[in-house]
Design a protein around this motif. Structure first.
Motif, PDB file in Angstrom:
ATOM      1  N   UNK A 161       0.468  -4.518   3.280  1.00  0.00           N
ATOM      2  CA  UNK A 161       1.745  -4.005   3.767  1.00  0.00           C
ATOM      3  C   UNK A 161       1.811  -2.511   3.508  1.00  0.00           C
ATOM      4  N   UNK A 162       1.972  -1.723   4.568  1.00  0.00           N
ATOM      5  CA  UNK A 162       2.131  -0.284   4.411  1.00  0.00           C
ATOM      6  C   UNK A 162       3.454   0.111   5.073  1.00  0.00           C
ATOM      7  N   UNK A 163       3.640   1.374   5.348  1.00  0.00           N
ATOM      8  CA  UNK A 163       4.898   1.828   5.953  1.00  0.00           C
ATOM      9  C   UNK A 163       5.052   1.361   7.400  1.00  0.00           C
ATOM     10  N   UNK A 164       4.018   1.532   8.215  1.00  0.00           N
ATOM     11  CA  UNK A 164       4.137   1.286   9.656  1.00  0.00           C
ATOM     12  C   UNK A 164       3.191   0.217  10.200  1.00  0.00           C
ATOM     13  N   UNK A 165       2.216  -0.172   9.426  1.00  0.00           N
ATOM     14  CA  UNK A 165       1.222  -1.138   9.878  1.00  0.00           C
ATOM     15  C   UNK A 165      -0.104  -0.505  10.257  1.00  0.00           C
TER      16      UNK A 165
ATOM     17  N   UNK B 116       0.800  -1.220   0.000  1.00  0.00           N
ATOM     18  CA  UNK B 116       0.000   0.000   0.000  1.00  0.00           C
ATOM     19  C   UNK B 116       0.838   1.277   0.000  1.00  0.00           C
ATOM     20  N   UNK B 117       2.155   1.121  -0.089  1.00  0.00           N
ATOM     21  CA  UNK B 117       3.026   2.297  -0.117  1.00  0.00           C
ATOM     22  C   UNK B 117       2.990   2.930  -1.516  1.00  0.00           C
TER      23      UNK B 117
ATOM     24  N   UNK C 106       2.061  -6.844  -4.984  1.00  0.00           N
ATOM     25  CA  UNK C 106       1.428  -6.014  -5.992  1.00  0.00           C
ATOM     26  C   UNK C 106       1.272  -4.616  -5.390  1.00  0.00           C
ATOM     27  N   UNK C 107       1.710  -3.618  -6.110  1.00  0.00           N
ATOM     28  CA  UNK C 107       1.629  -2.245  -5.623  1.00  0.00           C
ATOM     29  C   UNK C 107       0.227  -1.687  -5.829  1.00  0.00           C
TER      30      UNK C 107
ATOM     31  N   UNK D 248       7.543   1.298  -3.435  1.00  0.00           N
ATOM     32  CA  UNK D 248       7.409  -0.136  -3.701  1.00  0.00           C
ATOM     33  C   UNK D 248       8.450  -0.603  -4.710  1.00  0.00           C
ATOM     34  N   UNK D 249       8.703   0.236  -5.677  1.00  0.00           N
ATOM     35  CA  UNK D 249       9.684  -0.096  -6.716  1.00  0.00           C
ATOM     36  C   UNK D 249      11.115  -0.017  -6.159  1.00  0.00           C
ATOM     37  N   UNK D 250      11.392   1.009  -5.369  1.00  0.00           N
ATOM     38  CA  UNK D 250      12.732   1.238  -4.824  1.00  0.00           C
ATOM     39  C   UNK D 250      13.111   0.192  -3.781  1.00  0.00           C
ATOM     40  N   UNK D 251      12.175  -0.186  -2.946  1.00  0.00           N
ATOM     41  CA  UNK D 251      12.439  -1.155  -1.882  1.00  0.00           C
ATOM     42  C   UNK D 251      11.276  -2.150  -1.832  1.00  0.00           C
TER      43      UNK D 251
END
Length: 111
Positions: A68-72, A23-24, A38-39, A29-32
């Protein structure tokens, strides 16, 4: 831990055919990346939900969905929403940081 949360280790151990939604932002998502994810940026997901409803996302009902996001925190909200609509959805605890700690072996028990 809530029933809609799973750790990155639990996600990795789940051998079922599963969908991992990152979900970022797409560039993050591409960088890391999280392999196999799936983005779907959470703002895009929210706009689709508001305009067209959950069915427009075309998410599978026959397999687990890991968010999956940055912090949950954001993934917690969407996992709860999807579960209330009958999806087998889980938030990855601690988000990408939790995933990265697992991927680097930093969440392993100390001996």
């Amino acid at each position: 831990m809530e029933d809609y949360q799973k750790t990155a280790a639990q996600m990795a151990a789940d051998t079922q055919d599963k969908l991992i939604l990152d979900l970022r932002r797409e560039e993050d998502s591409r960088r890391s990346p999280c392999p196999g994810a799936v983005s779907l940026w959470w703002e895009t997901m929210e706009q689709t939900l508001q305009a067209q409803g959950v069915e427009a996302l075309r998410l599978p009902r026959d397999r687990p969905i890991y968010l999956l996001c940055y912090t949950g925190e954001t993934s917690d909200e969407y996992a709860q929403l999807l579960r209330s609509r009958g999806y087998d959805a889980y938030s990855v605890a601690q988000g990408y940081r939790g995933y990265l700690r697992h991927a680097l072996g930093l969440d392993a028990p100390k001996t």
